[in-house]
Design an enzyme around this catalytic site. Structure first.
Site, PDB file in Angstrom:
ATOM      1  N   HIS A  45      16.773  -6.253 -15.528  1.00 18.34           N
ATOM      2  CA  HIS A  45      15.824  -5.223 -15.946  1.00 18.34           C
ATOM      3  C   HIS A  45      16.082  -3.906 -15.216  1.00 18.34           C
ATOM      4  O   HIS A  45      15.241  -3.014 -15.218  1.00 18.34           O
ATOM      5  CB  HIS A  45      14.392  -5.696 -15.691  1.00 18.34           C
ATOM      6  CG  HIS A  45      13.962  -6.788 -16.624  1.00 18.34           C
ATOM      7  ND1 HIS A  45      14.543  -8.035 -16.604  1.00 18.34           N
ATOM      8  CD2 HIS A  45      13.039  -6.826 -17.610  1.00 18.34           C
ATOM      9  CE1 HIS A  45      13.977  -8.795 -17.541  1.00 18.34           C
ATOM     10  NE2 HIS A  45      13.061  -8.076 -18.159  1.00 18.34           N
ATOM     11  N   VAL A 172       3.432 -10.451  -3.956  1.00 15.28           N
ATOM     12  CA  VAL A 172       3.683  -9.828  -5.257  1.00 15.28           C
ATOM     13  C   VAL A 172       4.328 -10.861  -6.176  1.00 15.28           C
ATOM     14  O   VAL A 172       5.469 -11.266  -5.964  1.00 15.28           O
ATOM     15  CB  VAL A 172       4.589  -8.588  -5.146  1.00 15.28           C
ATOM     16  CG1 VAL A 172       4.774  -7.956  -6.527  1.00 15.28           C
ATOM     17  CG2 VAL A 172       4.014  -7.565  -4.177  1.00 15.28           C
ATOM     18  N   ASP A 174       5.643 -11.753  -9.955  1.00 17.68           N
ATOM     19  CA  ASP A 174       6.123 -11.147 -11.204  1.00 17.68           C
ATOM     20  C   ASP A 174       6.782 -12.255 -12.001  1.00 17.68           C
ATOM     21  O   ASP A 174       7.875 -12.704 -11.668  1.00 17.68           O
ATOM     22  CB  ASP A 174       7.124 -10.026 -10.888  1.00 17.68           C
ATOM     23  CG  ASP A 174       7.703  -9.371 -12.151  1.00 17.68           C
ATOM     24  OD1 ASP A 174       7.220  -9.678 -13.253  1.00 17.68           O
ATOM     25  OD2 ASP A 174       8.636  -8.561 -12.015  1.00 17.68           O
ATOM     26  N   MET A 175       6.106 -12.727 -13.033  1.00 19.17           N
ATOM     27  CA  MET A 175       6.638 -13.869 -13.780  1.00 19.17           C
ATOM     28  C   MET A 175       6.390 -13.745 -15.271  1.00 19.17           C
ATOM     29  O   MET A 175       5.341 -13.271 -15.711  1.00 19.17           O
ATOM     30  CB  MET A 175       6.014 -15.175 -13.276  1.00 19.17           C
ATOM     31  CG  MET A 175       4.504 -15.254 -13.428  1.00 19.17           C
ATOM     32  SD  MET A 175       3.837 -16.886 -12.988  1.00 19.17           S
ATOM     33  CE  MET A 175       4.366 -17.867 -14.403  1.00 19.17           C
ATOM     34  N   TRP A 226       2.861 -26.835 -22.195  1.00 16.13           N
ATOM     35  CA  TRP A 226       1.732 -26.372 -23.002  1.00 16.13           C
ATOM     36  C   TRP A 226       0.846 -25.392 -22.237  1.00 16.13           C
ATOM     37  O   TRP A 226       0.182 -24.557 -22.841  1.00 16.13           O
ATOM     38  CB  TRP A 226       0.901 -27.569 -23.476  1.00 16.13           C
ATOM     39  CG  TRP A 226       0.489 -28.504 -22.386  1.00 16.13           C
ATOM     40  CD1 TRP A 226      -0.640 -28.428 -21.624  1.00 16.13           C
ATOM     41  CD2 TRP A 226       1.219 -29.641 -21.912  1.00 16.13           C
ATOM     42  NE1 TRP A 226      -0.672 -29.446 -20.698  1.00 16.13           N
ATOM     43  CE2 TRP A 226       0.448 -30.221 -20.853  1.00 16.13           C
ATOM     44  CE3 TRP A 226       2.426 -30.238 -22.271  1.00 16.13           C
ATOM     45  CZ2 TRP A 226       0.868 -31.354 -20.168  1.00 16.13           C
ATOM     46  CZ3 TRP A 226       2.841 -31.371 -21.585  1.00 16.13           C
ATOM     47  CH2 TRP A 226       2.067 -31.918 -20.556  1.00 16.13           C
ATOM     48  N   LYS A 227       0.847 -25.469 -20.902  1.00 16.47           N
ATOM     49  CA  LYS A 227      -0.005 -24.567 -20.128  1.00 16.47           C
ATOM     50  C   LYS A 227       0.517 -23.135 -20.198  1.00 16.47           C
ATOM     51  O   LYS A 227      -0.250 -22.187 -20.392  1.00 16.47           O
ATOM     52  CB  LYS A 227      -0.090 -25.041 -18.678  1.00 16.47           C
ATOM     53  CG  LYS A 227      -0.789 -26.386 -18.519  1.00 16.47           C
ATOM     54  CD  LYS A 227      -0.892 -26.808 -17.070  1.00 16.47           C
ATOM     55  CE  LYS A 227      -1.601 -28.146 -16.942  1.00 16.47           C
ATOM     56  NZ  LYS A 227      -1.755 -28.571 -15.530  1.00 16.47           N
ATOM     57  N   GLY A 307       7.146 -12.495  -3.664  1.00 16.28           N
ATOM     58  CA  GLY A 307       7.481 -11.186  -3.107  1.00 16.28           C
ATOM     59  C   GLY A 307       8.361 -11.243  -1.885  1.00 16.28           C
ATOM     60  O   GLY A 307       8.863 -10.212  -1.429  1.00 16.28           O
TER      61      GLY A 307
END
Length: 340
Positions: A45, A172, A174-175, A226-227, A307
């Protein structure tokens, strides 16, 4: 692979984006975010996204003139329209506005509709904690993952960011809602590596650790089965509700590349009004100290907390390792003659 300095990386990206039509101010902001994402180990990214962004600008899928326009103000909640403009500057403006609202009300929520890819979501979590703020942020996306029980793409991977400031280091998270993002699959494929755990399905419908096989089927696996699927659906619904924008199935109709037309939410909380920033930082420091003391598993690696790897990378003065093919491509976009 080759190594470059952060300054060189940012300079080349900035010149490539200016040639693609960005204003000097936006090019500088985007170049810094892409360069820092690459330094932080998220090249998928960062640098790797520049050729695609330049392509989207050339196609008119991202409008460099797209304004960040106020639509509605409801006290601590505000809604903006991104007019298919640059996702990174829009997200940074949304974060700053949510911080301002949090300082005034204790918490602030900014929802943005009709925007484009925000690149690495963690950027905005770090932006908040570096100003002593806690945050919960997320975006929806086009359909790129099968809902649980489906064999075709029908939900977004809808990345979620959470951040809490600490004294020594912040937390932190980020997923994405997929076990692995497509960007991560691409990185591991280029390295010739397998996934550490199953990340999707092959053409026989079997779970696999082969990133190339998953890229072929485009059946990535929701985190937690499924979660993760359920959480992705609810994040999508909340983003569309709060921004009064598009849900995933509506983003699919835009057909202007990854993330174009998405809805995003930026929630920020002021710890100073919730027991005090010192208490918050002490709590996080105690948590990370507790986690660090836990006995490691059979791998022998240190126990990780969200993080941690980014924090350590940011305090490492080493040059940044980049993919030479992509680096040469971005150098050309900047008007340079590639050199090793």
């Amino acid at each position: 692979m080759i190594s470059v300095t952060l300054e060189t990386l940012q300079d080349v990206i900035e010149r490539a984006l200016r040639r693609a039509g960005l204003t000097p101010e936006d090019a500088t902001v985007c170049a810094r975010v892409h360069a820092e994402s690459t330094r932080d180990g998220v090249s998928s990214h960062g640098l790797d996204r520049i050729p695609r962004l330049v392509d989207y600008l050339a196609r008119g899928w991202v409008d460099p003139q797209g304004a960040f326009e106020s639509v509605q103000a409801l006290g601590a909640l505000e809604v903006y329209d991104g007019h298919l403009g640059l996702g990174v500057p829009h997200a940074m403006r949304a974060t700053e506005r949510a911080i301002a609202l949090a300082r005034q009300h204790g918490m602030g929520l900014v929802a943005v509709r009709n925007t484009t890819h925000w690149m690495r979501g963690g950027t905005y979590g770090w932006q908040a904690v570096e100003q002593g703020m806690a945050a919960i942020m997320w975006t929806n996306t086009e359909s790129c993952m099968p809902a649980w029980g489906a064999s075709e793409q029908s939900i977004g991977n809808n990345p979620l960011v959470m951040a809490v400031p600490g004294g020594r280091a912040p937390l932190v998270l980020d997923m994405a809602m997929s076990q692995f993002s497509y960007g991560r699959l691409g990185v591991l494929k280029e390295r010739g590596e397998q996934l550490p755990v199953a990340g999707g399905f092959d053409d026989s419908g079997q779970l696999t650790c082969d990133p190339q096989a998953i890229q072929v089927t485009r059946r990535i696996l929701p985190t937690g089965y499924w979660k993760g699927s359920g959480l992705a659906i609810l994040l999508d619904a909340m983003a569309a509700l709060l921004s009064q924008g598009r849900a995933t199935h509506e983003i699919d109709t835009v057909e202007r590349g990854s993330g174009t037309g998405s809805s995003q939410v930026f929630m920020v909380f002021d710890p100073d009004q919730l027991g005090g920033i010192d208490a918050c930082r002490a709590m996080v420091d105690d948590m990370t100290a507790h986690l660090s003391k836990a006995a490691p598993d059979e791998s022998g690696r240190a126990v990780r907390w969200p993080g941690a790897s980014t924090f350590h990378r940011r305090h490492d003065s080493a040059d940044i390792v980049v993919n030479p093919d992509i680096w040469s491509q971005v150098q050309r976009l900047a008007g340079d003659r590639p050199r090793s």
